[in-house]
Every structure is written in C-alpha cells, then in structure tokens.
Enzyme design. Sequence first.
Site: not given
Length: 162
Positions: A63, A85, A119-121
């Site tokens: 992460m 990310i 990529a997160e979020g």
Amino acid sequence: MNLSMRQFMQNDLLAAVRRILEEPAAGGLDQARNHGKPAAGRQPRILATLDAFDEMGLAFPSMISGTGYSALSYLSRFPVSQIKIDRSFVRDIPADPEKSELVKAIVSIAHALNLELVAEGVETVEQAEYLNRQGCPLAQGYLYGKPMPQASFEALLAEQKA
C-alpha cells in the site's frame, strides 16, 4: 485483503492464514508467483512471514501511502507483486496538481518494477479516466460498487452470468 504491520508483528498471522487455506470452504489456491525474493531487511519476522506466504502461493500488495511500513523503501525489501494507490491520493485527482503528480510517479514506479497496480477509493468517472490515462487500469471504489453481504454479491454474479 488488507493487512496492517501490527498483524504481522503481534499475531500468528501465518498460522491463521494456513488454517483458513486448509479449510475446504477456502477452495484452495492456484496463484502464479513471478517475483524474486529480496535480501532480508531490518524486519526479519515480517520478511519470513511474507516469504512463507509466497511459498504458499499468496502474493501481497504494498500500500503506497507514504508513511510507516508502507514507505517506498519497503518495495525492495519485501516480496510484493502489486502496488495499491491509497485512496488519500486518489480522492483529489485530477483537480489537485500535487496529488496528480504523485499518482503519476507511483504509476511510473510500479511500471519500472514490473508490479501490478490498483487504485483504491475511485468514486468518479474523472478519477477513473485520469488513472487509466496514466497507466493504472485496475481500480476499486464506490464508482464500481459498494460493499455488500456475500449473498447479495453472489446474486449479482448470478444475474450477470444470465
């Protein structure tokens, strides 16, 4: 699955994962590993656990959030196959020039190290399009779906197959 360094240091994480994988409900694993093993760093217990996971066919992402154990220096110490990310970088792209440049740099690092990138979020089409243009085709977030109970997810999969 996201794991914290506290789980590596305080719990018998390796034994817990082995127990889970040995359960018939786990369904077994068949994951390829295409990464080398770095030399031992300053955290031999963490490295030993990650190496044991690697031998079991499990790969763990790193992460990227810029603090603590997720610092970039750990990419060369631990056997990781993926960079995630953190949503704190994704939240303000593409409007925030500094965050946008940081994301571009993270993408570049992942490509240079031949690591998968997620990529997160991701919550907006603009974020998804920006990430895709930069070379990050994999993303997760509310744009794609919100958390749901397993039964609802299985129903959704069945619906999509039909």
